[in-house]
Design a protein around this motif. Structure first.
Motif, PDB file in Angstrom:
ATOM      1  N   ASP A   1       0.895  -1.251   0.070  1.00 51.20           N
ATOM      2  CA  ASP A   1      -0.082  -0.090  -0.025  1.00 51.20           C
ATOM      3  C   ASP A   1       0.701   1.321  -0.113  1.00 51.20           C
ATOM      4  O   ASP A   1       1.285   1.679   1.035  1.00 51.20           O
ATOM      5  CB  ASP A   1      -0.999   0.116   1.269  1.00 51.20           C
ATOM      6  CG  ASP A   1      -1.817   1.093   1.281  1.00 51.20           C
ATOM      7  OD1 ASP A   1      -1.628   2.160   0.504  1.00 51.20           O
ATOM      8  OD2 ASP A   1      -2.559   1.244   2.106  1.00 51.20           O
TER       9      ASP A   1
ATOM     10  N   ASP B   1       0.152   4.293   0.067  1.00 52.30           N
ATOM     11  CA  ASP B   1      -0.109   5.329   1.160  1.00 52.30           C
ATOM     12  C   ASP B   1       0.399   4.894   2.457  1.00 52.30           C
ATOM     13  O   ASP B   1       0.805   5.557   3.374  1.00 52.30           O
ATOM     14  CB  ASP B   1      -1.596   5.597   1.078  1.00 52.30           C
ATOM     15  CG  ASP B   1      -2.259   6.232  -0.264  1.00 52.30           C
ATOM     16  OD1 ASP B   1      -1.497   6.899  -0.968  1.00 52.30           O
ATOM     17  OD2 ASP B   1      -3.284   5.790  -0.459  1.00 52.30           O
ATOM     18  N   TYR B   2       0.020   3.916   2.783  1.00 50.96           N
ATOM     19  CA  TYR B   2       0.520   3.180   4.144  1.00 50.96           C
ATOM     20  C   TYR B   2       2.092   3.526   4.239  1.00 50.96           C
ATOM     21  O   TYR B   2       2.657   3.963   5.175  1.00 50.96           O
ATOM     22  CB  TYR B   2       0.203   1.904   4.480  1.00 50.96           C
ATOM     23  CG  TYR B   2       1.018   1.144   5.622  1.00 50.96           C
ATOM     24  CD1 TYR B   2       0.336   1.663   7.078  1.00 50.96           C
ATOM     25  CD2 TYR B   2       1.937   0.429   5.632  1.00 50.96           C
ATOM     26  CE1 TYR B   2       1.229   1.193   8.123  1.00 50.96           C
ATOM     27  CE2 TYR B   2       2.614   0.039   6.656  1.00 50.96           C
ATOM     28  CZ  TYR B   2       2.219   0.509   7.991  1.00 50.96           C
ATOM     29  OH  TYR B   2       2.857  -0.228   9.152  1.00 50.96           O
TER      30      TYR B   2
ATOM     31  N   ALA C   1       4.004   5.193   2.717  1.00 47.70           N
ATOM     32  CA  ALA C   1       4.434   6.855   2.681  1.00 47.70           C
ATOM     33  C   ALA C   1       4.371   7.517   4.184  1.00 47.70           C
ATOM     34  O   ALA C   1       5.141   8.282   4.637  1.00 47.70           O
ATOM     35  CB  ALA C   1       3.548   7.689   1.673  1.00 47.70           C
ATOM     36  N   GLY C   2       3.189   7.021   4.756  1.00 42.82           N
ATOM     37  CA  GLY C   2       2.843   7.640   6.178  1.00 42.82           C
ATOM     38  C   GLY C   2       4.105   6.736   6.994  1.00 42.82           C
ATOM     39  O   GLY C   2       4.690   7.634   7.987  1.00 42.82           O
TER      40      GLY C   2
END
Length: 123
Positions: free
Chosen positions: A101, A103-104, A106-107
């Motif tokens: 993922d 987005d995950y 990147a976080g």
């Protein structure tokens, strides 16, 4: 540390290209956190999934390889530049699908990138 470097091993970390690290013990600056299970490279974002055993209620954490300060092949040990508390406070890792993922990831990268720099200590 630049955000893109959080996903790359430092040249002086002791990591050898394509080295298999699964099973290595992982130590933060203030103690052991678990064992690598497994290492991954999705979207060029290299990271370790660390099985923490009972330390964090039998769960795993995802650690970008940019916080690796040392790979000791003789001891099968990886040292990190962050503390156990900082690892525990990282975005929660729940399922293996999160390693795919963007987005995950990147976080997670943003969280570790924002940690204050420090020298690694031997534990």
């Amino acid at each position: 540390m630049a955000i893109d470097r959080i996903w790359s091993y430092a040249p002086d970390s002791g990591y050898a290209q394509d080295q298999e690290l699964t099973g290595y013990t992982v130590a933060a600056t203030d103690g052991t956190i678990g064992h690598v299970d497994p290492q991954a490279d999705h979207f060029g974002l290299r990271h370790l999934v660390v099985d923490t055993g009972v330390w964090i209620f039998g769960s795993s954490v995802l650690v970008p390889v940019g916080v690796v300060t040392g790979v000791d092949t003789a001891e099968r040990r990886i040292s990190l530049s962050c503390s156990r508390g900082e690892v525990k406070a990282a975005p929660r890792f729940r399922t293996d699908s999160e390693t795919m993922d963007p987005d995950y990831l990147a976080g997670v990268g943003d969280y570790y990138h924002r940690l204050p720099p420090r020298e690694a200590t031997t534990t």
